[in-house]
Design a protein around this motif. Structure first.
Motif, PDB file in Angstrom:
ATOM      1  N   LEU A 244       0.823  -1.221   0.000  1.00 14.26           N
ATOM      2  CA  LEU A 244       0.000   0.000   0.000  1.00 14.26           C
ATOM      3  C   LEU A 244       0.853   1.265   0.000  1.00 14.26           C
ATOM      4  CD1 LEU A 244      -2.824  -1.053   2.492  1.00 14.26           C
ATOM      5  CD2 LEU A 244      -2.827  -1.154  -0.001  1.00 14.26           C
ATOM      6  N   TYR A 245       2.184   1.088  -0.047  1.00 11.39           N
ATOM      7  CA  TYR A 245       3.125   2.206  -0.135  1.00 11.39           C
ATOM      8  C   TYR A 245       3.897   2.166  -1.455  1.00 11.39           C
ATOM      9  CZ  TYR A 245       2.541   2.809   4.969  1.00 11.39           C
ATOM     10  OH  TYR A 245       2.040   3.020   6.234  1.00 11.39           O
ATOM     11  N   SER A 246       3.482   1.308  -2.375  1.00 14.32           N
ATOM     12  CA  SER A 246       4.252   1.098  -3.598  1.00 14.32           C
ATOM     13  C   SER A 246       3.924   2.136  -4.661  1.00 14.32           C
ATOM     14  CB  SER A 246       3.967  -0.301  -4.158  1.00 14.32           C
ATOM     15  OG  SER A 246       2.631  -0.378  -4.634  1.00 14.32           O
ATOM     16  N   LEU A 247       4.862   2.331  -5.582  1.00 10.11           N
ATOM     17  CA  LEU A 247       4.641   3.235  -6.710  1.00 10.11           C
ATOM     18  C   LEU A 247       3.439   2.778  -7.525  1.00 10.11           C
ATOM     19  CD1 LEU A 247       5.426   5.529  -8.657  1.00 10.11           C
ATOM     20  CD2 LEU A 247       7.051   3.925  -9.729  1.00 10.11           C
ATOM     21  N   GLU A 248       3.311   1.461  -7.734  1.00  7.64           N
ATOM     22  CA  GLU A 248       2.201   0.944  -8.545  1.00  7.64           C
ATOM     23  C   GLU A 248       0.846   1.298  -7.921  1.00  7.64           C
ATOM     24  OE1 GLU A 248       5.891  -1.012  -9.397  1.00  7.64           O
ATOM     25  OE2 GLU A 248       4.816  -0.807  -7.490  1.00  7.64           O
ATOM     26  N   PHE A 249       0.745   1.207  -6.598  1.00  8.88           N
ATOM     27  CA  PHE A 249      -0.516   1.543  -5.940  1.00  8.88           C
ATOM     28  C   PHE A 249      -0.772   3.043  -6.020  1.00  8.88           C
ATOM     29  CE2 PHE A 249      -3.208   2.332  -2.146  1.00  8.88           C
ATOM     30  CZ  PHE A 249      -4.276   1.515  -2.498  1.00  8.88           C
ATOM     31  N   TYR A 250       0.263   3.849  -5.833  1.00 10.89           N
ATOM     32  CA  TYR A 250       0.101   5.304  -5.944  1.00 10.89           C
ATOM     33  C   TYR A 250      -0.335   5.711  -7.355  1.00 10.89           C
ATOM     34  CZ  TYR A 250       2.676   5.605  -1.486  1.00 10.89           C
ATOM     35  OH  TYR A 250       3.095   5.473  -0.178  1.00 10.89           O
ATOM     36  N   GLN A 251       0.150   5.001  -8.355  1.00  8.62           N
ATOM     37  CA  GLN A 251      -0.262   5.297  -9.735  1.00  8.62           C
ATOM     38  C   GLN A 251      -1.747   5.029  -9.936  1.00  8.62           C
ATOM     39  OE1 GLN A 251       2.669   2.788 -11.657  1.00  8.62           O
ATOM     40  NE2 GLN A 251       3.960   4.545 -12.206  1.00  8.62           N
ATOM     41  N   ALA A 292       4.588   9.242  -9.295  1.00  7.68           N
ATOM     42  CA  ALA A 292       3.266   8.835  -9.796  1.00  7.68           C
ATOM     43  C   ALA A 292       2.552   9.978 -10.504  1.00  7.68           C
ATOM     44  CB  ALA A 292       2.406   8.329  -8.646  1.00  7.68           C
ATOM     45  N   GLY A 293       3.032  11.216 -10.320  1.00  6.91           N
ATOM     46  CA  GLY A 293       2.439  12.349 -11.019  1.00  6.91           C
ATOM     47  C   GLY A 293       1.881  13.437 -10.116  1.00  6.91           C
ATOM     48  N   PHE A 294       1.842  13.189  -8.808  1.00 10.98           N
ATOM     49  CA  PHE A 294       1.293  14.180  -7.890  1.00 10.98           C
ATOM     50  C   PHE A 294       2.217  15.396  -7.769  1.00 10.98           C
ATOM     51  CE2 PHE A 294      -0.877  10.322  -6.445  1.00 10.98           C
ATOM     52  CZ  PHE A 294      -2.178  10.786  -6.276  1.00 10.98           C
ATOM     53  N   GLU A 295       1.625  16.538  -7.496  1.00  9.78           N
ATOM     54  CA  GLU A 295       2.358  17.777  -7.270  1.00  9.78           C
ATOM     55  C   GLU A 295       2.028  18.316  -5.881  1.00  9.78           C
ATOM     56  OE1 GLU A 295       2.535  19.344 -11.917  1.00  9.78           O
ATOM     57  OE2 GLU A 295       1.318  20.432 -10.434  1.00  9.78           O
TER      58      GLU A 295
END
Length: 312
Positions: A244-251, A292-295
């Motif tokens: 739940l802390y992975s890049l894939e989940f954040y994406q 993941a793209g967040f700013e």
């Protein structure tokens, strides 16, 4: 997954059913003393907040104990049926089949879980393998902790909110009380069962709440693009649920969030020790959210969580 059709398609919707048969251990301790006396005695406890109401009235004598919860008489039992050893920080439930009180706890392959509650806390918290699932230090209790998180996220009327980890449901209840529609995901049926016995969770039975019983990493993949205004991500510790802390989940969280939408991600301050720098875990969360793209990704000290925004 099989289940009920709604905006997402086919997912499993959990039917939450409150079970109002519980009494805190610190009241039971008083009860055992009161029942030794010859005359009838009354013990009253009430906890009323903006988000839940829980009142217990106990009438006891040497022969019988009558329990009334939220104004409704729910069970009677003999004083001899009280547990021989009472723990003040445990919540007990009435086992109707065996006519006795048992602690709200589960021992399973997921670990040892129980409700933890003292008279000083604003609501019970969940303990898993001895770890509190809410902050109880520096706040009035888990409900206050959850209120701070929802406020920091800026949930308002008309929002569609994703709560990735239901737990006892406090953030879901608070967000829905603000007029939001909340979709909340919980993987553990044991946790949902415990929540059904928790007085501060009873408002999960709410027309503005949809509970999805599933693994969040799988359920999020089923959600449509740009569907949510806000996301509240309050996972267990990194060493308990690293996925739940992975890049894939954040994406995936980025994908289902609307442009301009906000994410709140509770991290706590793990391994920070005396250093003023953010811990490696928190720095890793910030880095992966940006990838993941967040700013506008930053750490909020008051709530001990990371806030991020999806660009418009």
């Amino acid at each position: 997954m099989n289940g009920t059709r709604h905006e997402w398609g086919f997912v499993e919707i959990y039917e939450y059913r409150p079970r109002r048969l519980v009494i805190p251990g610190f009241l039971l301790s008083k009860l055992k003393t009161a029942c030794r006396k010859d005359s009838s005695n009354s013990i009253v406890f009430a906890r009323r907040t903006q988000y839940y109401e829980y009142s217990v009235e106990i009438l006891c004598s040497r022969d019988e104990v009558n329990i009334t919860i939220n104004g409704e008489h729910v069970f009677s039992l003999a004083p001899s049926s009280l547990p021989s050893r009472i723990r003040d920080d445990v919540i007990y439930f009435f086992d109707e089949h065996n006519n006795r009180l048992l602690p709200v706890e589960v021992r399973s392959n997921e670990g040892y879980m129980r409700l933890y509650f003292t008279a000083e806390l604003d609501a019970p918290t969940l303990l898993i393998n001895g770890i509190h699932m809410h902050r109880i230090v520096g706040v009035r209790g888990p409900l206050h902790d959850s209120q701070l998180k929802v406020s920091r996220l800026g949930v308002r009327r008309g929002d569609r909110v994703l709560d990735t980890c239901t737990g006892l449901g406090y953030t879901t209840i608070i967000a829905s009380s603000r007029g939001a529609t909340v979709y909340t995901i919980e993987v553990s049926e044991y946790v949902l069962s415990i929540a059904s016995l928790n007085p501060a969770s009873w408002l999960l039975a709410n027309e503005n709440v949809r509970i999805v019983h599933a693994d969040a990493t799988i359920a999020v993949e089923l959600l449509p693009d740009e569907y949510f205004d806000k996301i509240l991500h309050d996972p267990p510790r990194f060493n308990m649920a690293g996925e739940l802390y992975s890049l894939e989940f954040y994406q995936q969280l980025y994908r289902v969030l609307k442009p301009g939408g906000k994410l709140y991600h509770y991290t706590g301050v793990p391994l920070q020790a005396r250093s003023r720098r953010l811990s490696p875990i928190v720095r890793g969360v910030i880095e992966r959210l940006r990838r993941a793209g967040f700013e506008r990704v930053w750490f909020d000290k008051q709530t001990q969580g990371v806030i991020a925004v999806k660009p418009r």
